[in-house]
Write an enzyme that holds these catalytic residues in place. Structure first.
Site, short mmCIF file in Angstrom:
data_model
loop_
_atom_site.label_atom_id
_atom_site.label_comp_id
_atom_site.label_asym_id
_atom_site.label_seq_id
_atom_site.Cartn_x
_atom_site.Cartn_y
_atom_site.Cartn_z
N ARG A 42 47.41 -9.34 -43.40
CA ARG A 42 47.46 -10.10 -42.15
C ARG A 42 48.06 -11.48 -42.46
O ARG A 42 49.23 -11.57 -42.74
CB ARG A 42 46.06 -10.22 -41.52
CG ARG A 42 45.50 -8.88 -41.06
CD ARG A 42 44.26 -9.02 -40.16
NE ARG A 42 43.35 -10.08 -40.60
CZ ARG A 42 42.11 -10.23 -40.16
NH1 ARG A 42 41.61 -9.38 -39.26
NH2 ARG A 42 41.35 -11.21 -40.61
N LYS A 58 32.59 -19.13 -35.72
CA LYS A 58 33.62 -18.81 -34.71
C LYS A 58 33.02 -17.92 -33.62
O LYS A 58 31.93 -17.34 -33.79
CB LYS A 58 34.79 -18.09 -35.39
CG LYS A 58 34.43 -16.76 -36.03
CD LYS A 58 35.55 -16.23 -36.92
CE LYS A 58 35.16 -14.92 -37.59
NZ LYS A 58 36.13 -14.52 -38.63
N TYR A 97 26.55 5.45 -10.64
CA TYR A 97 27.90 5.90 -10.30
C TYR A 97 28.21 7.24 -10.95
O TYR A 97 27.88 7.48 -12.11
CB TYR A 97 28.94 4.90 -10.81
CG TYR A 97 28.99 3.60 -10.05
CD1 TYR A 97 29.38 3.57 -8.71
CD2 TYR A 97 28.67 2.41 -10.68
CE1 TYR A 97 29.44 2.36 -8.02
CE2 TYR A 97 28.73 1.19 -10.00
CZ TYR A 97 29.13 1.18 -8.67
OH TYR A 97 29.19 -0.01 -7.99
N MET A 139 28.40 -2.68 -13.76
CA MET A 139 28.72 -4.07 -14.11
C MET A 139 27.47 -4.91 -14.29
O MET A 139 27.40 -5.76 -15.18
CB MET A 139 29.62 -4.69 -13.02
CG MET A 139 30.18 -6.05 -13.42
SD MET A 139 31.18 -6.81 -12.14
CE MET A 139 32.62 -5.76 -12.14
C1 LIG Z 1 35.40 -14.26 -39.81
C2 LIG Z 1 35.84 -14.57 -41.19
C3 LIG Z 1 34.91 -14.64 -42.24
C4 LIG Z 1 33.44 -14.24 -42.08
O1 LIG Z 1 33.31 -12.85 -42.29
P1 LIG Z 1 31.88 -12.10 -42.20
O2 LIG Z 1 32.23 -10.72 -42.52
O3 LIG Z 1 31.39 -12.29 -40.82
O4 LIG Z 1 31.00 -12.76 -43.20
C5 LIG Z 1 35.36 -15.04 -43.48
N1 LIG Z 1 36.67 -15.36 -43.68
C6 LIG Z 1 37.59 -15.29 -42.70
C7 LIG Z 1 39.00 -15.62 -42.99
C8 LIG Z 1 37.20 -14.88 -41.43
O5 LIG Z 1 38.12 -14.80 -40.46
#
Ligand SMILES: *Cc1c(COP(=O)(O)O)cnc(C)c1O
Length: 370
Positions: free
Chosen positions: A132, A36, A262, A310
């Site tokens: 969650r 992801k 800055y 930036m």
């Molecule tokens: C992002 C995610 C993972 C991966 O977690 P890491 O700590 O990066 O290994 C696993 N399960 C879910 C549900 C996630 O959202």
């Protein structure tokens, strides 16, 4: 030297090493590589292919768009979309041949409405303490039954740990509690849905406790060679995958009391040479690293001085401006005997390595090697 302002060099051989190390830790369970957020900033398509070559059995993403990008990039492996879907997302996930997570009746309803003929393959998410997504443990079977009644194939039961990354401290025991709650569901699910895959562990959990592996582990951060515990990745035999490099675009002599950047947040205490580097917060070099980071030049550490802007940062190279010009600058990675990790930058910012690599913006070219 490349013509890029800065480049994230992605070492796919290191990524494959990390994957095989996690496959070993998973002790027979399948390793699902989480790609992801553009593979945590490392480039999703190239990392997905490399993870599969390295021994990952499947992939996970957060959004439908991320899954579609992988399909366009020629990825044919199984993909799990983990975030809740809305609207047309259900149908798009199915069209992309993905498996999806359902954590409430709305998810079941959405999947049932979207599946045009073929049954949707769903993983039921149970909230064992993360607070969650997902149903409470005592609602898991009812949700799975509702999914089955709506024509879905229930192929997974999953949960997610809140404190797997805390090897010690007050919350270290909470992972066990979640594990116990999850394990209680396993027999009934195996009985009712033969072939269902149980999965709970993220990177930290599988590195900490092989008992958490069940049928599959979902690893992200460790695939990229970062420590989920925030320490030295080599302690867990992980090799950092990203090396973020730039160059000295300009070097100028500073006399005592001259300021850089800055707000005049830094003034030279003595005559020195200041190097200007074409990296800024729009590239993902966070502004809270102003006067609060180091980079590598010529194999040694030099401090970032003044405000991060930036597009640019300044560093104090020390006396002797004439000797510099054009050199490679390492923001994350090795140079000579020195090394700066994403974990080090995270510590300086009160953050975690995940945020550091995810922040490297699209303006930074990714170059995949190995
Ligand atoms: C992002 C995610 C993972 C991966 O977690 P890491 O700590 O990066 O290994 C696993 N399960 C879910 C549900 C996630 O959202």
């Amino acid at each position: 030297m490349s013509d890029a302002r800065s480049t994230a060099v992605i070492d796919l051989a290191a990524l494959r090493h990390n994957v095989s190390r996690l496959v070993r830790a998973a002790a027979g369970a399948e390793m699902m590589a989480v790609v992801k957020a553009n593979a945590y900033g490392h480039g999703a398509v190239a990392c997905a292919h490399a993870a599969l070559e390295g021994g990952a059995g499947s992939l996970a993403v957060a959004s439908v768009e991320e899954a579609e990008e992988l399909r366009l990039g020629g990825v044919t492996a199984s993909i799990l979309v983990m975030s809740p879907l809305t609207g047309g997302g259900f149908a798009r996930a199915l069209a992309a041949g993905c498996e999806v997570v359902v954590g409430d009746p709305a998810g079941v309803h959405g999947m049932a409405g979207a599946s045009g003929g073929r049954p949707a393959r769903v993983h039921v998410e149970v909230d064992t303490g993360m607070g969650r997504l997902g149903v409470p443990p005592d609602g898991a079977m009812a949700l799975a039954e509702a999914a089955a009644a709506a024509g879905c194939d229930v192929v997974g039961l999953m949960t997610h740990f809140a404190t797997a990354d805390e090897r010690e401290g007050p919350e270290a025991g909470f992972m066990r509690e979640q594990l116990v709650r999850f394990r209680q569901l396993v027999p009934a699910f195996r009985d009712r849905f033969p072939g269902v895959r149980m999965h709970a562990a993220n990177s930290a959990a599988v590195l900490r406790d092989p008992d958490a592996a069940f049928d599959m582990v979902r690893c992200g951060i460790a695939v990229y060679g970062c420590s989920p515990f925030g320490g030295d990745p080599s302690d867990d035999d992980l090799v950092p995958v990203m090396r973020w490099v730039s160059h000295l675009a300009q070097v100028k002599p500073f006399t005592s009391r001259m300021s850089a950047g800055y707000g005049r947040m830094w003034r030279a205490a003595r005559g020195t040479a200041v190097g200007i580097i074409p990296v800024g917060y729009a590239d993902g070099f966070a502004r809270d690293l102003s006067n609060n980071d180091e980079v590598l030049v010529g194999g040694r550490r030099v401090p970032v001085v003044g405000a991060v802007s930036m597009d640019l940062i300044a560093v104090d190279l020390g006396p002797g401006a004439a000797e510099w010009g054009g050199e490679e600058v390492v923001i994350i990675g090795r140079q000579g005997d020195e090394r700066i990790t994403a974990e080090e930058i995270a510590r300086r910012r009160g953050s975690i390595p995940y945020e550091v690599t995810c922040a490297v913006s699209p303006r930074v070219a990714r170059v995949h090697e190995g």
